[in-house]
Motif scaffolding. Structure first.
Motif, PDB file in Angstrom:
ATOM      1  N   LEU A 137      -4.712  10.920   5.849  1.00 47.85           N
ATOM      2  CA  LEU A 137      -3.682  11.644   6.609  1.00 47.85           C
ATOM      3  C   LEU A 137      -4.049  13.098   6.864  1.00 47.85           C
ATOM      4  CD1 LEU A 137      -0.891  11.973   7.887  1.00 47.85           C
ATOM      5  CD2 LEU A 137       0.025  12.367   5.578  1.00 47.85           C
ATOM      6  N   ILE A 138      -4.300  13.861   5.818  1.00 48.22           N
ATOM      7  CA  ILE A 138      -4.524  15.307   5.978  1.00 48.22           C
ATOM      8  C   ILE A 138      -5.759  15.607   6.822  1.00 48.22           C
ATOM      9  CG2 ILE A 138      -5.008  17.458   4.747  1.00 48.22           C
ATOM     10  CD1 ILE A 138      -3.214  16.442   2.486  1.00 48.22           C
ATOM     11  N   PRO A 139      -6.924  14.988   6.571  1.00 45.49           N
ATOM     12  CA  PRO A 139      -8.077  15.311   7.434  1.00 45.49           C
ATOM     13  C   PRO A 139      -7.870  14.954   8.898  1.00 45.49           C
ATOM     14  CG  PRO A 139      -8.592  13.487   5.940  1.00 45.49           C
ATOM     15  CD  PRO A 139      -7.314  14.090   5.473  1.00 45.49           C
ATOM     16  N   ILE A 140      -7.156  13.875   9.180  1.00 44.72           N
ATOM     17  CA  ILE A 140      -6.900  13.509  10.578  1.00 44.72           C
ATOM     18  C   ILE A 140      -6.000  14.536  11.251  1.00 44.72           C
ATOM     19  CG2 ILE A 140      -5.708  11.842  12.050  1.00 44.72           C
ATOM     20  CD1 ILE A 140      -6.788   9.619  10.306  1.00 44.72           C
ATOM     21  N   VAL A 141      -4.950  14.973  10.557  1.00 44.90           N
ATOM     22  CA  VAL A 141      -4.049  15.971  11.136  1.00 44.90           C
ATOM     23  C   VAL A 141      -4.765  17.303  11.325  1.00 44.90           C
ATOM     24  CG1 VAL A 141      -1.926  17.281  10.788  1.00 44.90           C
ATOM     25  CG2 VAL A 141      -1.978  14.849  10.228  1.00 44.90           C
ATOM     26  N   LEU A 142      -5.600  17.697  10.366  1.00 46.95           N
ATOM     27  CA  LEU A 142      -6.361  18.941  10.520  1.00 46.95           C
ATOM     28  C   LEU A 142      -7.262  18.884  11.750  1.00 46.95           C
ATOM     29  CD1 LEU A 142      -7.383  19.780   6.839  1.00 46.95           C
ATOM     30  CD2 LEU A 142      -5.893  21.133   8.324  1.00 46.95           C
ATOM     31  N   ASP A 143      -7.904  17.748  11.973  1.00 51.79           N
ATOM     32  CA  ASP A 143      -8.743  17.597  13.165  1.00 51.79           C
ATOM     33  C   ASP A 143      -7.916  17.708  14.435  1.00 51.79           C
ATOM     34  OD1 ASP A 143     -10.998  17.284  11.645  1.00 51.79           O
ATOM     35  OD2 ASP A 143     -11.098  15.100  11.843  1.00 51.79           O
ATOM     36  N   CYS A 144      -6.721  17.160  14.418  1.00 56.26           N
ATOM     37  CA  CYS A 144      -5.848  17.236  15.598  1.00 56.26           C
ATOM     38  C   CYS A 144      -5.437  18.670  15.895  1.00 56.26           C
ATOM     39  CB  CYS A 144      -4.610  16.362  15.391  1.00 56.26           C
ATOM     40  SG  CYS A 144      -4.922  14.586  15.472  1.00 56.26           S
ATOM     41  N   VAL A 145      -5.105  19.420  14.845  1.00 52.56           N
ATOM     42  CA  VAL A 145      -4.703  20.817  15.040  1.00 52.56           C
ATOM     43  C   VAL A 145      -5.875  21.634  15.600  1.00 52.56           C
ATOM     44  CG1 VAL A 145      -3.924  22.915  13.895  1.00 52.56           C
ATOM     45  CG2 VAL A 145      -2.917  20.719  13.270  1.00 52.56           C
ATOM     46  N   HIS A 166       7.952  11.491   7.382  1.00 52.55           N
ATOM     47  CA  HIS A 166       8.069  10.869   6.052  1.00 52.55           C
ATOM     48  C   HIS A 166       8.174   9.355   6.128  1.00 52.55           C
ATOM     49  CE1 HIS A 166       9.026  14.209   2.960  1.00 52.55           C
ATOM     50  NE2 HIS A 166       8.217  14.662   3.904  1.00 52.55           N
ATOM     51  N   SER A 167       8.606   8.830   7.255  1.00 55.24           N
ATOM     52  CA  SER A 167       8.794   7.380   7.373  1.00 55.24           C
ATOM     53  C   SER A 167       7.678   6.676   8.141  1.00 55.24           C
ATOM     54  CB  SER A 167      10.135   7.093   8.061  1.00 55.24           C
ATOM     55  OG  SER A 167      10.159   7.666   9.356  1.00 55.24           O
ATOM     56  N   ASN A 168       6.708   7.439   8.630  1.00 56.26           N
ATOM     57  CA  ASN A 168       5.650   6.832   9.442  1.00 56.26           C
ATOM     58  C   ASN A 168       4.702   6.001   8.579  1.00 56.26           C
ATOM     59  OD1 ASN A 168       4.074   6.596  11.977  1.00 56.26           O
ATOM     60  ND2 ASN A 168       2.536   7.720  10.789  1.00 56.26           N
ATOM     61  N   ASP A 169       4.304   4.836   9.073  1.00 58.36           N
ATOM     62  CA  ASP A 169       3.399   3.937   8.360  1.00 58.36           C
ATOM     63  C   ASP A 169       1.951   4.400   8.534  1.00 58.36           C
ATOM     64  OD1 ASP A 169       1.994   1.902   7.195  1.00 58.36           O
ATOM     65  OD2 ASP A 169       2.961   0.283   8.316  1.00 58.36           O
ATOM     66  N   LEU A 170       1.319   4.794   7.439  1.00 61.08           N
ATOM     67  CA  LEU A 170      -0.044   5.311   7.460  1.00 61.08           C
ATOM     68  C   LEU A 170      -1.082   4.258   7.078  1.00 61.08           C
ATOM     69  CD1 LEU A 170       0.683   8.594   5.441  1.00 61.08           C
ATOM     70  CD2 LEU A 170       0.624   8.357   7.935  1.00 61.08           C
ATOM     71  N   SER A 171      -0.666   3.044   6.845  1.00 61.60           N
ATOM     72  CA  SER A 171      -1.561   2.051   6.238  1.00 61.60           C
ATOM     73  C   SER A 171      -2.754   1.696   7.119  1.00 61.60           C
ATOM     74  CB  SER A 171      -0.774   0.784   5.884  1.00 61.60           C
ATOM     75  OG  SER A 171      -0.180   0.223   7.053  1.00 61.60           O
ATOM     76  N   THR A 172      -2.659   1.881   8.406  1.00 63.24           N
ATOM     77  CA  THR A 172      -3.746   1.455   9.302  1.00 63.24           C
ATOM     78  C   THR A 172      -4.666   2.593   9.729  1.00 63.24           C
ATOM     79  OG1 THR A 172      -2.332   1.742  11.249  1.00 63.24           O
ATOM     80  CG2 THR A 172      -2.345  -0.434  10.215  1.00 63.24           C
ATOM     81  N   ILE A 173      -4.336   3.855   9.429  1.00 60.64           N
ATOM     82  CA  ILE A 173      -5.195   4.959   9.863  1.00 60.64           C
ATOM     83  C   ILE A 173      -6.357   5.131   8.894  1.00 60.64           C
ATOM     84  CG2 ILE A 173      -3.237   6.122  10.951  1.00 60.64           C
ATOM     85  CD1 ILE A 173      -3.399   8.212   8.682  1.00 60.64           C
ATOM     86  N   ARG A 174      -7.509   5.576   9.409  1.00 57.66           N
ATOM     87  CA  ARG A 174      -8.679   5.829   8.583  1.00 57.66           C
ATOM     88  C   ARG A 174      -9.412   7.054   9.120  1.00 57.66           C
ATOM     89  NH1 ARG A 174      -6.196   2.691   6.204  1.00 57.66           N
ATOM     90  NH2 ARG A 174      -6.850   0.763   5.106  1.00 57.66           N
ATOM     91  N   ALA A 175      -9.691   7.988   8.215  1.00 60.60           N
ATOM     92  CA  ALA A 175     -10.489   9.154   8.587  1.00 60.60           C
ATOM     93  C   ALA A 175     -11.942   8.727   8.719  1.00 60.60           C
ATOM     94  CB  ALA A 175     -10.347  10.243   7.538  1.00 60.60           C
ATOM     95  N   LYS A 176     -12.582   9.146   9.813  1.00 61.19           N
ATOM     96  CA  LYS A 176     -13.958   8.751  10.077  1.00 61.19           C
ATOM     97  C   LYS A 176     -14.904   9.933   9.878  1.00 61.19           C
ATOM     98  CE  LYS A 176     -12.430   5.215  13.356  1.00 61.19           C
ATOM     99  NZ  LYS A 176     -12.509   4.701  14.746  1.00 61.19           N
ATOM    100  N   PRO A 214       0.836  -1.218   0.000  1.00 56.77           N
ATOM    101  CA  PRO A 214       0.000   0.000   0.000  1.00 56.77           C
ATOM    102  C   PRO A 214       0.864   1.258   0.000  1.00 56.77           C
ATOM    103  CG  PRO A 214       0.084  -0.918   2.203  1.00 56.77           C
ATOM    104  CD  PRO A 214       0.781  -1.902   1.312  1.00 56.77           C
ATOM    105  N   VAL A 215       0.253   2.364  -0.377  1.00 54.15           N
ATOM    106  CA  VAL A 215       0.926   3.663  -0.242  1.00 54.15           C
ATOM    107  C   VAL A 215       0.811   4.048   1.225  1.00 54.15           C
ATOM    108  CG1 VAL A 215       1.010   6.059  -0.983  1.00 54.15           C
ATOM    109  CG2 VAL A 215       0.275   4.277  -2.586  1.00 54.15           C
ATOM    110  N   ALA A 216       1.923   3.922   1.946  1.00 57.48           N
ATOM    111  CA  ALA A 216       1.841   3.945   3.413  1.00 57.48           C
ATOM    112  C   ALA A 216       2.657   5.042   4.074  1.00 57.48           C
ATOM    113  CB  ALA A 216       2.289   2.593   3.971  1.00 57.48           C
ATOM    114  N   SER A 217       3.229   5.983   3.325  1.00 55.46           N
ATOM    115  CA  SER A 217       3.998   7.053   3.973  1.00 55.46           C
ATOM    116  C   SER A 217       4.119   8.249   3.045  1.00 55.46           C
ATOM    117  CB  SER A 217       5.392   6.560   4.360  1.00 55.46           C
ATOM    118  OG  SER A 217       6.187   6.335   3.208  1.00 55.46           O
ATOM    119  N   VAL A 218       4.405   9.392   3.647  1.00 59.04           N
ATOM    120  CA  VAL A 218       4.631  10.616   2.875  1.00 59.04           C
ATOM    121  C   VAL A 218       5.897  10.459   2.041  1.00 59.04           C
ATOM    122  CG1 VAL A 218       5.055  13.097   3.027  1.00 59.04           C
ATOM    123  CG2 VAL A 218       3.454  12.006   4.626  1.00 59.04           C
TER     124      VAL A 218
END
Length: 242
Positions: free
Chosen positions: A140-148, A106-116, A42-46
């Motif tokens: 990735l982007i919507p989850i980070v925006l919610d965190c901010v 850039h090295s973090n594995d994003l494969s398991t996160i899901r925006a709800k 999967p596409v799993a990192s920036v």
């Protein structure tokens, strides 16, 4: 804080434009993955998206949309560093920031996160795409925006003195200062004490001045009596003297 909110609004506007082109983004990832012979994982990192754009992108449309994604991620990283300078943080806000920085690494594995919900980016993918290929990278982007946004909400609820005084024990010091204020005010209104020696000197000076005044009054009284005809010694008639 106003600068933070302004930067957040700008990022959200850019993300709305990007969101309208999600199918273009998925198409670009599909083509670059094919060029990289990387169709299984999967596409799993920036960093993976960055590598596809740098080494396996053959047209300007794909390059533009991939670069747009990377620029938004970069802007979010800069914003996270700016948040650290606005407020030193507590357990809640520091935890939010750490999660943001980890997700954007850039090295973090994003494969398991899901925006709800209310985000529907995953719903725009097929089941296979969402589960095996792109579900993490589009989340990735919507989850980070919610965190901010959550960070901003928590920070605005903090007392103002916590935001201004970030050193340890500042809240206790400020409370103690408020309690001691009436005592300091009372002390400031008390007239300054006079040294005992100064008091003695003043008393002696006052005694000398009083004695001098009595002497002057006595002399004036004698002069008045002389002028009024009460002369000292016997009276002699006018005329020649023997």
């Amino acid at each position: 804080m106003n600068e933070v909110k302004e930067a957040l609004r700008n990022i959200e506007q850019n993300y709305k434009l990007f969101l309208q082109q999600q199918f273009t983004f998925i198409g670009a990832l599909q083509r670059t993955r094919e060029n990289a012979h990387d169709m299984i994982r999967p596409v799993a990192s920036v960093g993976q998206v960055q590598s596809y754009m740098d080494h396996h992108c053959n047209n300007s449309t794909d390059r533009r949309i991939l670069n747009m994604f990377l620029n938004i991620c970069n802007d979010l990283s800069k914003l996270c560093h700016k948040l650290e300078t606005v407020h030193s943080g507590n357990n809640v806000t520091n935890g939010i920031l750490e999660r943001c920085k980890l997700l954007l690494s850039h090295s973090n594995d994003l494969s398991t996160i899901r925006a709800k919900y209310p985000h529907d980016v995953v719903n725009h993918l097929s089941c296979d795409e969402a589960k095996n290929h792109y579900g993490g990278v589009v989340s990735l982007i919507p989850i980070v925006l919610d965190c901010v946004k959550e960070w901003v909400t928590h920070t605005e609820k903090l007392p103002r003195h916590v935001l201004c005084n970030t050193s340890g024990g500042s809240a206790i010091s400020e409370k103690r200062a408020r309690q001691d204020a009436p005592a300091r005010a009372a002390i400031s209104q008390t007239p300054p004490s006079v040294h005992p020696e100064a008091q003695t000197s003043t008393s002696n000076k006052d005694g000398v001045q009083a004695q001098g005044s009595m002497h002057v009054r006595k002399k004036n009284l004698n002069d008045t009596e002389n002028h009024s005809g009460k002369l000292k010694g016997p009276w002699k008639p006018p005329g020649r003297h023997a």
